[in-house]
Design an enzyme around this catalytic site. Structure first.
Site, PDB file in Angstrom:
ATOM      1  N   LYS A   1       6.013 -28.844   9.504  1.00 31.31           N
ATOM      2  CA  LYS A   1       5.384 -30.078   9.880  1.00 31.31           C
ATOM      3  C   LYS A   1       5.239 -30.805   8.827  1.00 31.31           C
ATOM      4  CE  LYS A   1       4.484 -29.184  14.648  1.00 31.31           C
ATOM      5  NZ  LYS A   1       3.580 -29.163  15.714  1.00 31.31           N
TER       6      LYS A   1
ATOM      7  N   LYS B   1      14.329 -24.339  17.251  1.00 27.59           N
ATOM      8  CA  LYS B   1      13.446 -24.423  18.381  1.00 27.59           C
ATOM      9  C   LYS B   1      13.801 -25.759  19.198  1.00 27.59           C
ATOM     10  CE  LYS B   1       9.134 -25.079  18.509  1.00 27.59           C
ATOM     11  NZ  LYS B   1       7.384 -25.215  18.597  1.00 27.59           N
TER      12      LYS B   1
ATOM     13  N   LYS C   1       9.572 -30.826  21.481  1.00 22.44           N
ATOM     14  CA  LYS C   1       9.159 -32.300  22.029  1.00 22.44           C
ATOM     15  C   LYS C   1       9.136 -33.225  20.975  1.00 22.44           C
ATOM     16  CE  LYS C   1       4.667 -30.608  23.835  1.00 22.44           C
ATOM     17  NZ  LYS C   1       3.919 -29.884  22.552  1.00 22.44           N
TER      18      LYS C   1
END
Ligand code: AQP
Length: 344
Positions: free
Chosen positions: A124, A207, A210
């Site tokens: 991230k 993966k 969202k």
């Protein structure tokens, strides 16, 4: 790290899991988390499910309206997926101050080296770690606090969260060791079923998430029947027919993903699905999957939009859940402060 360490039998079994209100829910969140929570709530174990809004601001902290909307929609998603707010405790994290309080103490227990190894932090934060928030770096210590604030023993999560639960075990062990107590349980990650890692519809090595910039990569729980069918029709596949045995899925991540999604939605094993669809082309299998996905997901999205028409009712459910959560958390927090030596 801490494999093989067993939860002390002194702790009664208790489940905790959380989901970030960081955007619309995906099929990955549903199969990897929500559906499993709903399926497990009749096993007699007290279950606590949290909209982790303090985690959601580690990425974006400038859109209050979106956070409020996402938190309510997530709560609607829990209920529409079958989680009963009477049987389980459903609440949002910021309504129980112990999460932030214990999170701070765990920031002082966790070591920089442990945190730097976290793959979610690396993914991230990307290359620009200097510009990532301190909160994103500390995320796993707050997650440890979420779990241990309730003395939870079992944490149902998708594959991607396993490393964070392992870090939680390390934090509990270090705290217990440093203070010479047997106060925190050593929780177990529970990673079961055929959909513990639902992959992107556009790339079988990534993966389903969202926050993926491509909407075509995921099925959102708010997608209508046409959108679901169209995304499945356009999902990346290979030119071969489906195999009848698991070995035939080796090296075929997209095929494996669609078979696993079918199995999880239909409460079947991968082997059962392959024995039924082996030999079929994707042109035949995709419409079967689309029909199944629409049949299973449409009632959920319908119920979510019905619940979202009454936000006051959702807020009342979250407030009541937070009261019940505080009843468990407050004595554990108080005892933690005593152990650490805070004068009160
Ligand atoms: N693709 C997935 N397959 C299986 N399980 C999944 N989960 C998430 N994606 C998948 C599980 O859902 C729970 C809640 O996850 P989260 O929203 O708190 O955080 P996340 O894992 O970071 O999910 P996203 O969708 O990737 O969110 P963003 O894009 O905001 O980072 C967890 O149990 C997780 O394992």
């Amino acid at each position: 790290m801490t494999e093989g360490v067993q939860t002390s039998p002194a702790f009664k079994p208790r489940v905790f899991s959380g989901i970030q209100p960081s955007g619309g829910l995906t099929l990955g969140n549903y199969l990897g988390a929500l559906k499993r929570f709903a399926d497990s709530q009749n096993n007699g174990v007290e279950s606590i499910f949290c909209m982790v809004d303090l985690h959601a601001i580690t990425n974006v902290l400038n859109d209050a309206q979106a956070l409020r909307h996402n938190t309510r929609e997530l709560c609607a998603g829990f209920i529409a997926s079958g989680v009963d707010p009477e049987k389980s405790i459903l609440f949002n994290q910021s309504q129980v101050p112990g999460h932030a309080e214990l999170g701070w103490i765990f920031n002082c227990v966790a070591r920089m080296g442990w945190m730097q190894r976290m793959t979610q932090w690396k993914d991230k934060a990307g290359k620009n770690t200097q510009n990532a928030s301190l909160g994103l770096f500390a995320y796993p210590a707050l997650m440890a606090a979420d779990i241990l604030l309730y003395h939870a023993t079992h944490v149902p999560v998708g594959e991607d969260q396993k490393q964070h639960v392992e870090l939680t075990r390390d934090i509990a062990l270090k705290f217990n060791h440093d203070f010479g107590v047997d106060f925190f349980p050593i929780p177990e990650p529970v990673i079961e079923g055929t959909a513990t890692r639902v992959m992107s519809l556009r790339d079988g090595s990534k993966k389903m998430s969202k926050s993926d910039p491509s909407d075509a990569s995921r099925i959102n729980l708010t997608d209508d029947a046409d959108a679901i069918a169209s995304k499945i029709r356009k999902a990346k596949t290979d030119p071969d027919a489906l195999p009848s045995e698991a070995e035939g899925l080796e090296g075929r991540p997209e095929a494996r993903n669609l078979v696993n999604i079918y199995a999880a939605l239909n409460d079947q094993t991968q082997a059962q699905v392959l024995s039924e669809v082996g030999g079929k082309q994707f042109s035949e299998f995709k419409p079967m999957l689309a029909e199944l996905a629409v049949a299973k997901l449409s009632p959920i999205s319908g119920e979510m939009s019905r619940l979202m028409q009454n936000p006051d009712e959702i807020d009342a459910i979250l407030r009541r859940g937070a009261e019940r959560a505080r009843e468990i958390a407050d004595p554990i927090m108080k005892r933690t402060l005593d152990i650490v030596g805070m004068v009160r």
